[in-house]
Design a protein around this motif. Sequence first.
Motif, PDB file in Angstrom:
ATOM      1  N   ALA A  71       0.735  -1.113  -0.012  1.00 19.67           N
ATOM      2  CA  ALA A  71      -0.154  -0.040   0.079  1.00 19.67           C
ATOM      3  C   ALA A  71       0.946   1.341   0.033  1.00 19.67           C
ATOM      4  O   ALA A  71       0.668   2.133  -0.643  1.00 19.67           O
ATOM      5  CB  ALA A  71      -0.845  -0.014   1.335  1.00 19.67           C
ATOM      6  N   SER A  75       1.314   3.803  -3.356  1.00 24.88           N
ATOM      7  CA  SER A  75       1.409   5.335  -3.022  1.00 24.88           C
ATOM      8  C   SER A  75       2.834   6.146  -3.027  1.00 24.88           C
ATOM      9  O   SER A  75       2.672   7.095  -3.644  1.00 24.88           O
ATOM     10  CB  SER A  75       0.858   5.573  -1.308  1.00 24.88           C
ATOM     11  OG  SER A  75       0.756   7.070  -1.019  1.00 24.88           O
ATOM     12  N   SER A 146      -5.286   7.228  -7.208  1.00 22.79           N
ATOM     13  CA  SER A 146      -4.782   6.888  -6.015  1.00 22.79           C
ATOM     14  C   SER A 146      -4.092   8.385  -5.160  1.00 22.79           C
ATOM     15  O   SER A 146      -3.586   9.092  -5.787  1.00 22.79           O
ATOM     16  CB  SER A 146      -3.852   5.872  -5.871  1.00 22.79           C
ATOM     17  OG  SER A 146      -4.535   4.693  -6.244  1.00 22.79           O
ATOM     18  N   ASN A 147      -4.158   8.121  -3.872  1.00 25.33           N
ATOM     19  CA  ASN A 147      -3.694   9.413  -2.919  1.00 25.33           C
ATOM     20  C   ASN A 147      -4.652  10.619  -3.233  1.00 25.33           C
ATOM     21  O   ASN A 147      -4.541  11.608  -3.003  1.00 25.33           O
ATOM     22  CB  ASN A 147      -2.230   9.770  -3.575  1.00 25.33           C
ATOM     23  CG  ASN A 147      -1.202   8.897  -3.214  1.00 25.33           C
ATOM     24  OD1 ASN A 147      -1.466   7.978  -2.259  1.00 25.33           O
ATOM     25  ND2 ASN A 147      -0.016   8.831  -3.792  1.00 25.33           N
ATOM     26  N   THR A 191      -5.029   3.695   0.584  1.00 26.41           N
ATOM     27  CA  THR A 191      -4.115   4.633  -0.386  1.00 26.41           C
ATOM     28  C   THR A 191      -5.101   5.667  -1.074  1.00 26.41           C
ATOM     29  O   THR A 191      -4.694   6.318  -1.995  1.00 26.41           O
ATOM     30  CB  THR A 191      -3.838   3.706  -1.625  1.00 26.41           C
ATOM     31  OG1 THR A 191      -4.829   2.976  -2.185  1.00 26.41           O
ATOM     32  CG2 THR A 191      -2.771   2.655  -1.301  1.00 26.41           C
TER      33      THR A 191
END
Length: 348
Positions: A71, A75, A146-147, A191
Motif C-alpha cells: 500500500a 502510494s 490514488s492518493n 491509498t
Amino acid sequence: MSTPVHLVHTALSDLTAVVAERAEALDTGALDVRADLARFGSADFFEPALRDDGLPELVSMIEHTAAASLAVGFSLWAHTMAVTYLAHAPAAAREGRLDELLSGSRAGVTAMAAGLKQVAGLGPVPLVADGTPDDLRINGPIHWASNVFQDSLIVLPARRPDGATLVAVVDANAPGITANPPPDLMALGATASTSLHLDDVQVRPEQVLTTDLASFVSTIRPTFLLLQTAFCVGVAAAALEGAGRAGGALAGQFSSELTEVSSELRRLRESLFTLAGRSRSAGVAEVIRLRLDGATTALAATRLESTLAGGAGYATRSAANRRFREAAFLPIQSPSEGQLRWELSRYV
C-alpha cells in the motif's frame, strides 16, 4: 538479492521499519498513507526525481517500501510520478506545487492512465478540455486514481474537441471536482483510491504542463513502468522470504518452485536496476516485458508463501495473507496485464 550498497542507507532502513510497524493498521484502514509520504518527503527521498541519474534511487526506495507494505510502496509510486511530471513542466506550473510534493506535505495523484491508453491506441482520453487558453474548462471522468485526499495535487491528461491534447495539474478540492466515496478495497484501502468527475473545472495557462500528450508519455513512460516493477519486486521478495521461513515435513515438496521463483526474481531485479540506470536508452518492449514479468512473479511468490504458510496464511491479519491480497491487485493495476500483453504483441 542484495541491493547495491549505495542505494540502501540508514534513513531508508529506518523509514521502512516504520512502514512495517504500520502495515497491519494500513491494511485494516485504521491509518492512511499521508504520514508515510510526509516522512519520506522530510528525508528528501523524492529529490532524485529531479535528477537524470536518480531513477535507481527511486527504484530502491519503492522496492524496499513495498516489501514492508505494498500500500505504501504503491502510494510512493503515485506520488513520485506526480513529482516527475512537474519536474518536466514549465516553471509556472512548478511554482509552489513542486516544493509541496517534494516535502510530502501534499499528496501527488497520477491520473495519467487514460493518457497512456490513448497514446497506445486503446481509446481516447475521457476528459475533454474546451474554451480559450486563458479560460480552459475540463469535463469528464477520471475512472481511477490514488492518493486522492482533499488537498492532493492531481496531474491529468485531456483532449480538445479538435483532437489536440494537454496535461494539466489541478487541486483535488478545486470547484467542480467530485471525488466519489472510496470503495472498500482489498489490501489497498489506505491509498485513498477512487474515481472522480470533473464538471467545468477551470485550468489556467500556468497549470498546463504540456500540449503534447504523446511526447510527454514517451518521456515519462520508462519511469512509470520501472517504478511499478519496483513495487512488484518488493512484494515478491518479501513473500519469498516468508516462504523460505516455512518449515514442516511438507515444505520440501515445494523446494523446486521456491528455487525457480527465486531465480526469476533475481533476474528481474538485476534487469530492473540495469534499465533504471539507462532508462533513456531502454527499449519500450523490454520495459513493458519487465513490468509484465514483475507482476507475474509477485503473484507466483505470494501464492507460494500462502501455500507454505498453510492455515496461518488464511488468517487475514497475517503478513502472508496481506501480501497475497496485495499482489491480487497487480494484474489490474493500470496498465493492466491485458494492456501490457496487447502493447507487447505489437513489438513481436
